[in-house]
Design a protein around this motif. Structure first.
Motif, mmCIF file in Angstrom:
data_model
loop_
_atom_site.group_PDB
_atom_site.id
_atom_site.type_symbol
_atom_site.label_atom_id
_atom_site.label_comp_id
_atom_site.label_asym_id
_atom_site.label_seq_id
_atom_site.Cartn_x
_atom_site.Cartn_y
_atom_site.Cartn_z
ATOM 1 N N ASN A 53 0.828 -1.190 0.000
ATOM 2 C CA ASN A 53 0.000 0.000 0.000
ATOM 3 C C ASN A 53 0.874 1.257 0.000
ATOM 4 O O ASN A 53 1.784 1.400 0.805
ATOM 5 N N GLY A 54 0.601 2.169 -0.941
ATOM 6 C CA GLY A 54 1.349 3.416 -1.025
ATOM 7 C C GLY A 54 2.513 3.384 -1.984
ATOM 8 O O GLY A 54 3.095 4.435 -2.278
ATOM 9 N N MET A 85 0.208 4.967 -8.341
ATOM 10 C CA MET A 85 0.234 4.618 -6.920
ATOM 11 C C MET A 85 -0.704 3.451 -6.653
ATOM 12 O O MET A 85 -1.847 3.441 -7.094
ATOM 13 N N VAL A 97 -2.999 1.478 -4.168
ATOM 14 C CA VAL A 97 -3.789 1.717 -2.957
ATOM 15 C C VAL A 97 -4.548 0.440 -2.642
ATOM 16 O O VAL A 97 -5.362 -0.023 -3.441
ATOM 17 N N ALA A 124 -6.592 0.537 2.844
ATOM 18 C CA ALA A 124 -5.715 1.702 3.011
ATOM 19 C C ALA A 124 -6.238 2.659 4.069
ATOM 20 O O ALA A 124 -5.464 3.283 4.797
ATOM 21 N N SER A 158 -1.329 -2.384 5.381
ATOM 22 C CA SER A 158 -0.840 -2.652 4.038
ATOM 23 C C SER A 158 -1.073 -4.104 3.691
ATOM 24 O O SER A 158 -1.159 -4.956 4.560
#
Length: 214
Positions: free
Chosen positions: A79-80, A91, A93, A97, A102
């Protein structure tokens, strides 16, 4: 469901849900994620998704795929994570999130020629398990499966991953290598994903490991 957020110069262009197993990224219109930019190759990269687990793979692009400042060949998405493709950012996600969790912890590679194995920090999940290497220079060494995702194998030869899910542990094929050889479980080809049982013998990149519930 996880998604990819495409942006250019800091401005969001659009979002793509990871609603199928393979999404391709590239300059040609036949890609699922079409990025019209000279710095992007015709077929630049692809996203592989197995249930909640997603990987990005560069398809031999001219300018490469950059994540965290490093040019990658294959990468387990967290995540991220933001992939730089040409002059655009994608990105990742995850579905959770908003809770700050994550999909992945850090991954590790067990290489057949490695001198040792280093375990990472712990992660939440059902039950505990470990791998014991039963062949090669590292025979007898153990790896506690404390991560949500643990990557096994050797890049460009054969790569698989063990993922922890509420239903148990699963072996996922990430890369079958140039010879298109799938990882083995108890001497049989594992396929794209295989539910693991206590005592299963896993073979990845010619290294045999015993999967053990603890």
């Amino acid at each position: 469901m996880a998604k990819l957020v495409l942006s250019f110069n800091g401005d969001v262009v659009t979002e793509y849900e990871l609603d199928k197993e393979v999404l391709t990224i590239g300059r040609k219109p036949d890609n699922d994620i079409h990025i019209e930019n000279p710095a992007v190759s015709s077929h630049h990269a692809k996203i592989l998704t197995f249930l909640n687990d997603s990987f990005i793979e560069d398809l031999g692009s001219t300018n490469g795929t950059i994540i965290n400042g490093n040019k990658i060949t294959k990468h387990a998405l967290q995540n991220g994570d933001s992939a730089v493709i040409g002059k655009h950012d994608l990105m990742y996600v995850s579905a959770n999130a908003e809770s700050g969790e994550s999909d992945f912890e850090n991954t590790m590679i067990i290489r057949p020629d490695a001198d040792g194995i280093a375990a990472d920090t712990t992660a939440s999940g059902p039950g505990t398990a470990k791998l014991q290497i039963v062949s090669g220079a590292n025979a007898g060494k153990e790896l506690q499966l404390t991560k949500i995702l643990t990557t096994l194998g050797k890049p460009d030869v054969q790569v698989a991953a063990i993922t922890r899910r509420p239903a148990g542990y699963f072996l996922i094929t990430v890369d079958a290598g140039k010879d298109n050889k799938m990882p083995l479980v108890n001497g049989n080809e594992a396929g794209k994903q295989h539910a693991l049982s206590d005592g299963d013998i896993i073979e990845v990149a010619d290294v045999k490991m015993s999967f053990q519930l603890t």
